[in-house]
Design a protein around this motif. Structure first.
Motif, PDB file in Angstrom:
ATOM      1  N   PHE A 129     -52.762  64.858  63.373  1.00 19.03           N
ATOM      2  CA  PHE A 129     -51.387  65.301  63.615  1.00 19.03           C
ATOM      3  C   PHE A 129     -51.111  66.550  62.797  1.00 19.03           C
ATOM      4  O   PHE A 129     -51.891  66.912  61.906  1.00 19.03           O
ATOM      5  N   ASP A 130     -50.000  67.206  63.090  1.00 15.97           N
ATOM      6  CA  ASP A 130     -49.668  68.479  62.448  1.00 15.97           C
ATOM      7  C   ASP A 130     -49.107  68.244  61.046  1.00 15.97           C
ATOM      8  O   ASP A 130     -48.013  67.683  60.901  1.00 15.97           O
ATOM      9  N   ILE A 131     -49.831  68.677  60.031  1.00 16.44           N
ATOM     10  CA  ILE A 131     -49.395  68.486  58.648  1.00 16.44           C
ATOM     11  C   ILE A 131     -48.552  69.649  58.130  1.00 16.44           C
ATOM     12  O   ILE A 131     -48.062  69.582  57.001  1.00 16.44           O
ATOM     13  N   ARG A 132     -48.346  70.663  58.938  1.00 14.50           N
ATOM     14  CA  ARG A 132     -47.556  71.812  58.479  1.00 14.50           C
ATOM     15  C   ARG A 132     -46.144  71.409  58.049  1.00 14.50           C
ATOM     16  O   ARG A 132     -45.684  71.835  56.981  1.00 14.50           O
ATOM     17  N   PRO A 133     -45.415  70.601  58.856  1.00 17.48           N
ATOM     18  CA  PRO A 133     -44.059  70.219  58.432  1.00 17.48           C
ATOM     19  C   PRO A 133     -44.039  69.440  57.122  1.00 17.48           C
ATOM     20  O   PRO A 133     -43.106  69.587  56.322  1.00 17.48           O
ATOM     21  N   LEU A 134     -45.044  68.618  56.874  1.00 17.57           N
ATOM     22  CA  LEU A 134     -45.094  67.852  55.632  1.00 17.57           C
ATOM     23  C   LEU A 134     -45.232  68.782  54.441  1.00 17.57           C
ATOM     24  O   LEU A 134     -44.485  68.679  53.456  1.00 17.57           O
ATOM     25  N   LEU A 135     -46.175  69.723  54.531  1.00 17.48           N
ATOM     26  CA  LEU A 135     -46.401  70.636  53.415  1.00 17.48           C
ATOM     27  C   LEU A 135     -45.213  71.581  53.223  1.00 17.48           C
ATOM     28  O   LEU A 135     -44.879  71.946  52.093  1.00 17.48           O
ATOM     29  N   LYS A 136     -44.560  71.944  54.306  1.00 13.33           N
ATOM     30  CA  LYS A 136     -43.349  72.766  54.185  1.00 13.33           C
ATOM     31  C   LYS A 136     -42.259  71.996  53.457  1.00 13.33           C
ATOM     32  O   LYS A 136     -41.608  72.541  52.547  1.00 13.33           O
ATOM     33  N   GLU A 137     -42.057  70.728  53.824  1.00 13.68           N
ATOM     34  CA  GLU A 137     -41.040  69.908  53.177  1.00 13.68           C
ATOM     35  C   GLU A 137     -41.351  69.698  51.699  1.00 13.68           C
ATOM     36  O   GLU A 137     -40.441  69.575  50.874  1.00 13.68           O
ATOM     37  N   GLN A 138     -42.619  69.686  51.363  1.00 13.71           N
ATOM     38  CA  GLN A 138     -43.029  69.472  49.972  1.00 13.71           C
ATOM     39  C   GLN A 138     -43.055  70.760  49.147  1.00 13.71           C
ATOM     40  O   GLN A 138     -43.392  70.732  47.970  1.00 13.71           O
ATOM     41  N   GLY A 139     -42.693  71.884  49.776  1.00 17.55           N
ATOM     42  CA  GLY A 139     -42.590  73.139  49.046  1.00 17.55           C
ATOM     43  C   GLY A 139     -43.825  74.005  49.044  1.00 17.55           C
ATOM     44  O   GLY A 139     -43.864  75.037  48.379  1.00 17.55           O
ATOM     45  N   ALA A 140     -44.842  73.613  49.823  1.00 26.67           N
ATOM     46  CA  ALA A 140     -46.097  74.367  49.827  1.00 26.67           C
ATOM     47  C   ALA A 140     -46.235  75.276  51.041  1.00 26.67           C
ATOM     48  O   ALA A 140     -47.145  76.103  51.094  1.00 26.67           O
ATOM     49  N   GLY A 141     -45.352  75.127  52.020  1.00 30.64           N
ATOM     50  CA  GLY A 141     -45.510  75.851  53.282  1.00 30.64           C
ATOM     51  C   GLY A 141     -45.632  77.355  53.127  1.00 30.64           C
ATOM     52  O   GLY A 141     -46.493  77.983  53.765  1.00 30.64           O
ATOM     53  N   ASP A 142     -44.805  77.960  52.290  1.00 30.05           N
ATOM     54  CA  ASP A 142     -44.813  79.411  52.143  1.00 30.05           C
ATOM     55  C   ASP A 142     -46.017  79.914  51.349  1.00 30.05           C
ATOM     56  O   ASP A 142     -46.247  81.129  51.291  1.00 30.05           O
ATOM     57  N   LEU A 143     -46.769  79.007  50.755  1.00 29.41           N
ATOM     58  CA  LEU A 143     -47.929  79.394  49.955  1.00 29.41           C
ATOM     59  C   LEU A 143     -49.232  79.345  50.747  1.00 29.41           C
ATOM     60  O   LEU A 143     -50.264  79.811  50.259  1.00 29.41           O
ATOM     61  N   ILE A 144     -49.182  78.805  51.952  1.00 28.42           N
ATOM     62  CA  ILE A 144     -50.387  78.613  52.755  1.00 28.42           C
ATOM     63  C   ILE A 144     -50.405  79.626  53.893  1.00 28.42           C
ATOM     64  O   ILE A 144     -49.453  79.737  54.666  1.00 28.42           O
ATOM     65  N   ASP A 145     -51.502  80.374  53.981  1.00 26.72           N
ATOM     66  CA  ASP A 145     -51.608  81.447  54.968  1.00 26.72           C
ATOM     67  C   ASP A 145     -52.093  80.969  56.324  1.00 26.72           C
ATOM     68  O   ASP A 145     -51.749  81.564  57.356  1.00 26.72           O
ATOM     69  N   ASP A 146     -52.905  79.924  56.334  1.00 23.45           N
ATOM     70  CA  ASP A 146     -53.450  79.487  57.615  1.00 23.45           C
ATOM     71  C   ASP A 146     -53.861  78.012  57.542  1.00 23.45           C
ATOM     72  O   ASP A 146     -54.061  77.468  56.449  1.00 23.45           O
ATOM     73  N   TYR A 147     -53.964  77.401  58.708  1.00 26.65           N
ATOM     74  CA  TYR A 147     -54.384  76.010  58.835  1.00 26.65           C
ATOM     75  C   TYR A 147     -55.481  75.919  59.891  1.00 26.65           C
ATOM     76  O   TYR A 147     -55.395  76.571  60.950  1.00 26.65           O
ATOM     77  N   VAL A 148     -56.477  75.112  59.608  1.00 27.48           N
ATOM     78  CA  VAL A 148     -57.471  74.742  60.608  1.00 27.48           C
ATOM     79  C   VAL A 148     -57.485  73.221  60.633  1.00 27.48           C
ATOM     80  O   VAL A 148     -58.003  72.576  59.717  1.00 27.48           O
TER      81      VAL A 148
END
Length: 230
Positions: A129-148
């Motif tokens: 599943f898409d973990i982007r929303p989880l990491l964004k909610e936890q404050g890490a979203g803006d620090l991550i440039d890409d996801y595979v």
């Protein structure tokens, strides 16, 4: 100049806590308003007893290459272990709760430091599943440039294609990228693609992950680059 231009992080067990099965079952029950009880121990025993059944093991081999395959593999396992339909559905989705998969305390500080070094950050995960929303909610979203994410590309570790895809998306040669994970059988395969690879020991209890080691390696303090071959 830093030793690496980018760091690829595994997600579960590397950036976020990977709770043991007993905690997963208890959390799934709590989502349904069921109190933790000896029943959870029985369920864990049943799941452990059937995890190596040939058909279940076969279904798990490529379970993270699609959401449908993951659901089918887990549903087969839960059914074999005797979980009722309501609990099985809750357990199937328990990992999607960011409160259940918290970032390790040293994850955000390490990610911020890497960005200060000018380092690019990617997350490479075997996940359904898409973990982007989880990491964004936890404050890490803006620090991550890409996801595979494996389910989006139909390939999972240790297949070299998933590491090669991450390198291509970063547009960097393998020797300029550090892979950080916690499983030699999966994350360790990055070394076969030419990436220096840091494997962290598995943690049973939630706590600091030792991610300052990543900062040291990126800064060149770990002497990864330029070492002679043994």
């Amino acid at each position: 100049m830093t030793a690496f231009d980018a760091v690829i992080f595994d997600w579960s067990g590397t950036l976020v806590h990977d709770p043991p099965l007993r905690d997963r079952v208890a959390a799934a029950g709590a989502r349904l308003g069921r109190p933790d009880s000896p029943e959870a121990d029985r369920i864990c025993d049943a799941l452990a007893r059937h995890e190596n059944d040939p058909d279940i093991a076969a279904a798990q081999l490529e379970a993270d290459t699609s959401s449908a395959k993951y659901c089918a593999a887990e549903t087969l396992h839960f059914d074999r272990a005797g979980l009722d339909e309501e609990l099985a559905e809750s357990l199937l989705h328990v990992d999607e709760d960011p409160a259940f998969r918290p970032l390790y305390p040293d994850a955000l500080p390490a990610l911020r430091r890497l960005k200060e070094f000018g380092c690019r950050i990617a997350v490479l995960s075997d996940i359904h599943f898409d973990i982007r929303p989880l990491l964004k909610e936890q404050g890490a979203g803006d620090l991550i440039d890409d996801y595979v994410l494996s389910f989006e590309h139909g390939v999972q570790k240790p297949d070299p294609r998933i590491f090669e895809l991450a390198l291509a998306r970063l547009e960097l040669p393998a020797h300029r990228v550090l892979m950080v994970g916690d499983r030699s059988t999966h994350d360790g395969a990055a070394a076969e693609c030419g990436m220096a690879t840091l494997l962290l020991p598995r943690l049973q209890a939630f706590g600091c992950r030792g991610l300052s080691m990543v900062e040291n390696l990126v800064q060149g303090h770990g002497n990864v680059q330029g070492q002679g071959q043994g």
